[in-house]
Design a protein around this motif. Structure first.
Motif, PDB file in Angstrom:
ATOM      1  N   ILE A   1     -44.701  14.493 -99.378  1.00 15.52           N
ATOM      2  CA  ILE A   1     -44.502  13.493-100.436  1.00 15.52           C
ATOM      3  C   ILE A   1     -44.890  12.103 -99.942  1.00 15.52           C
ATOM      4  O   ILE A   1     -45.457  11.307-100.688  1.00 15.52           O
ATOM      5  CB  ILE A   1     -43.035  13.510-100.920  1.00 15.52           C
ATOM      6  N   ALA A   2     -44.622  11.839 -98.680  1.00  7.52           N
ATOM      7  CA  ALA A   2     -44.908  10.507 -98.135  1.00  7.52           C
ATOM      8  C   ALA A   2     -46.405  10.210 -98.122  1.00  7.52           C
ATOM      9  O   ALA A   2     -46.816   9.080 -98.383  1.00  7.52           O
ATOM     10  CB  ALA A   2     -44.331  10.380 -96.727  1.00  7.52           C
ATOM     11  N   VAL A   3     -47.228  11.230 -97.843  1.00  7.81           N
ATOM     12  CA  VAL A   3     -48.666  10.978 -97.747  1.00  7.81           C
ATOM     13  C   VAL A   3     -49.432  11.352 -99.019  1.00  7.81           C
ATOM     14  O   VAL A   3     -50.574  10.938 -99.175  1.00  7.81           O
ATOM     15  CB  VAL A   3     -49.298  11.698 -96.532  1.00  7.81           C
ATOM     16  N   THR A   4     -48.818  12.133 -99.894  1.00  5.93           N
ATOM     17  CA  THR A   4     -49.401  12.581-101.175  1.00  5.93           C
ATOM     18  C   THR A   4     -50.761  13.258-101.036  1.00  5.93           C
ATOM     19  O   THR A   4     -51.552  13.266-101.966  1.00  5.93           O
ATOM     20  CB  THR A   4     -49.511  11.436-102.209  1.00  5.93           C
ATOM     21  N   ASN A   5     -51.030  13.809 -99.888  1.00 10.34           N
ATOM     22  CA  ASN A   5     -52.303  14.463 -99.618  1.00 10.34           C
ATOM     23  C   ASN A   5     -51.978  15.781 -98.925  1.00 10.34           C
ATOM     24  O   ASN A   5     -51.308  15.776 -97.895  1.00 10.34           O
ATOM     25  CB  ASN A   5     -53.136  13.542 -98.729  1.00 10.34           C
ATOM     26  N   ALA A   6     -52.439  16.897 -99.491  1.00 15.43           N
ATOM     27  CA  ALA A   6     -52.044  18.210 -98.983  1.00 15.43           C
ATOM     28  C   ALA A   6     -52.427  18.455 -97.521  1.00 15.43           C
ATOM     29  O   ALA A   6     -51.575  18.865 -96.726  1.00 15.43           O
ATOM     30  CB  ALA A   6     -52.582  19.318 -99.883  1.00 15.43           C
ATOM     31  N   PRO A   7     -53.678  18.225 -97.108  1.00 13.68           N
ATOM     32  CA  PRO A   7     -54.002  18.467 -95.698  1.00 13.68           C
ATOM     33  C   PRO A   7     -53.190  17.582 -94.736  1.00 13.68           C
ATOM     34  O   PRO A   7     -52.703  18.044 -93.711  1.00 13.68           O
ATOM     35  CB  PRO A   7     -55.502  18.161 -95.604  1.00 13.68           C
ATOM     36  N   ALA A   8     -53.047  16.320 -95.096  1.00 13.27           N
ATOM     37  CA  ALA A   8     -52.259  15.418 -94.247  1.00 13.27           C
ATOM     38  C   ALA A   8     -50.781  15.814 -94.280  1.00 13.27           C
ATOM     39  O   ALA A   8     -50.093  15.768 -93.252  1.00 13.27           O
ATOM     40  CB  ALA A   8     -52.428  13.974 -94.707  1.00 13.27           C
ATOM     41  N   GLY A   9     -50.285  16.218 -95.450  1.00 13.53           N
ATOM     42  CA  GLY A   9     -48.902  16.665 -95.551  1.00 13.53           C
ATOM     43  C   GLY A   9     -48.648  17.893 -94.694  1.00 13.53           C
ATOM     44  O   GLY A   9     -47.628  17.992 -94.011  1.00 13.53           O
TER      45      GLY A   9
ATOM     46  N   ALA B   1     -50.393  18.798 -91.979  1.00 14.51           N
ATOM     47  CA  ALA B   1     -50.454  18.386 -90.574  1.00 14.51           C
ATOM     48  C   ALA B   1     -49.172  17.666 -90.152  1.00 14.51           C
ATOM     49  O   ALA B   1     -48.620  17.942 -89.079  1.00 14.51           O
ATOM     50  CB  ALA B   1     -51.671  17.497 -90.338  1.00 14.51           C
ATOM     51  N   LEU B   2     -48.689  16.767 -91.009  1.00 13.58           N
ATOM     52  CA  LEU B   2     -47.449  16.060 -90.680  1.00 13.58           C
ATOM     53  C   LEU B   2     -46.244  16.996 -90.725  1.00 13.58           C
ATOM     54  O   LEU B   2     -45.276  16.801 -89.984  1.00 13.58           O
ATOM     55  CB  LEU B   2     -47.242  14.873 -91.619  1.00 13.58           C
ATOM     56  N   GLY B   3     -46.297  18.018 -91.584  1.00 12.83           N
ATOM     57  CA  GLY B   3     -45.243  19.020 -91.606  1.00 12.83           C
ATOM     58  C   GLY B   3     -45.167  19.762 -90.282  1.00 12.83           C
ATOM     59  O   GLY B   3     -44.081  19.961 -89.724  1.00 12.83           O
ATOM     60  N   VAL B   4     -46.334  20.154 -89.750  1.00 13.40           N
ATOM     61  CA  VAL B   4     -46.372  20.819 -88.443  1.00 13.40           C
ATOM     62  C   VAL B   4     -45.844  19.876 -87.368  1.00 13.40           C
ATOM     63  O   VAL B   4     -45.014  20.262 -86.531  1.00 13.40           O
ATOM     64  CB  VAL B   4     -47.804  21.298 -88.100  1.00 13.40           C
ATOM     65  N   LEU B   5     -46.290  18.626 -87.398  1.00 16.88           N
ATOM     66  CA  LEU B   5     -45.825  17.639 -86.422  1.00 16.88           C
ATOM     67  C   LEU B   5     -44.310  17.446 -86.519  1.00 16.88           C
ATOM     68  O   LEU B   5     -43.620  17.377 -85.496  1.00 16.88           O
ATOM     69  CB  LEU B   5     -46.559  16.313 -86.626  1.00 16.88           C
ATOM     70  N   SER B   6     -43.801  17.376 -87.743  1.00 13.98           N
ATOM     71  CA  SER B   6     -42.352  17.189 -87.919  1.00 13.98           C
ATOM     72  C   SER B   6     -41.577  18.352 -87.315  1.00 13.98           C
ATOM     73  O   SER B   6     -40.467  18.173 -86.806  1.00 13.98           O
ATOM     74  CB  SER B   6     -41.993  17.013 -89.403  1.00 13.98           C
ATOM     75  N   HIS B   7     -42.167  19.553 -87.356  1.00  9.20           N
ATOM     76  CA  HIS B   7     -41.516  20.719 -86.762  1.00  9.20           C
ATOM     77  C   HIS B   7     -41.264  20.482 -85.274  1.00  9.20           C
ATOM     78  O   HIS B   7     -40.157  20.694 -84.773  1.00  9.20           O
ATOM     79  CB  HIS B   7     -42.373  21.977 -86.955  1.00  9.20           C
ATOM     80  N   PHE B   8     -42.313  20.039 -84.577  1.00  8.31           N
ATOM     81  CA  PHE B   8     -42.186  19.840 -83.135  1.00  8.31           C
ATOM     82  C   PHE B   8     -41.265  18.672 -82.794  1.00  8.31           C
ATOM     83  O   PHE B   8     -40.552  18.717 -81.789  1.00  8.31           O
ATOM     84  CB  PHE B   8     -43.563  19.694 -82.497  1.00  8.31           C
TER      85      PHE B   8
END
Length: 160
Positions: A15-23, A25-32
């Motif tokens: 939701i923060a980036v409103t862009n699926a690929p970036a979302g 990637a950031l989702g994966v990053l948030s996991h770590f």
């Protein structure tokens, strides 16, 4: 951390980036990032299906907990998509999926024993907080997860 927490953090990233690929990637990053925070997870015996690990009672308990958690994470993602119609639903879902993907790959490794997934599993484990170095009791570890989930939901619900 539980999949539900990872899905919420990933959805927030989407939701923060409103862009699926970036979302994603950031989702994966948030996991770590979340996995570095001391928390409580159910015990997981070492090994893969070919080693007979799924006959171990602790692994069966872990699989049952993970299955319920996956349903809850999916329900949360669906609920957020419904609740936040003005948000980019694809980015939200991509972020949530990115948030849980590392743990799904962990599960796939445990089932298949695939060498590529084994390499990822080593990376995933190395980027996880070490409960042997930082002692966390069950209550504190669960409180950490509840607080992380509450913070994510609090921010997400501001988009309503």
């Amino acid at each position: 951390m539980y999949l539900t927490v990872h899905a919420a953090a990933g959805a927030l990233a989407g939701i923060a980036v409103t862009n699926a690929p970036a979302g994603f990637a950031l989702g994966v990053l948030s996991h770590f990032v979340l996995d570095r925070v001391p928390h409580a997870d159910p015990p997981v015996p070492q090994g893969t299906a070919s080693d007979g690990v799924f006959r171990h009672p602790a692994m069966r308990r872990f699989v049952a907990i993970a299955a319920v958690d996956l349903v809850l994470a999916s329900a949360l993602t669906g609920w957020l998509t419904y609740l936040l119609p003005s948000a980019n639903a694809v980015a939200l879902i991509a972020g949530a999926f990115g948030g849980i993907l590392p743990d799904l790959l962990f599960g796939c490794y445990r089932i298949t024993g695939n060498r590529w997934l084994e390499a990822f599993n080593r990376f995933h484990t190395a980027n996880h907080f070490d409960p042997n170095k930082i002692k966390v009791n069950f209550t504190t570890g669960m409180a950490t997860q509840i607080v992380a989930l509450a913070v994510c939901l609090n921010i997400l619900l501001r988009y309503v």
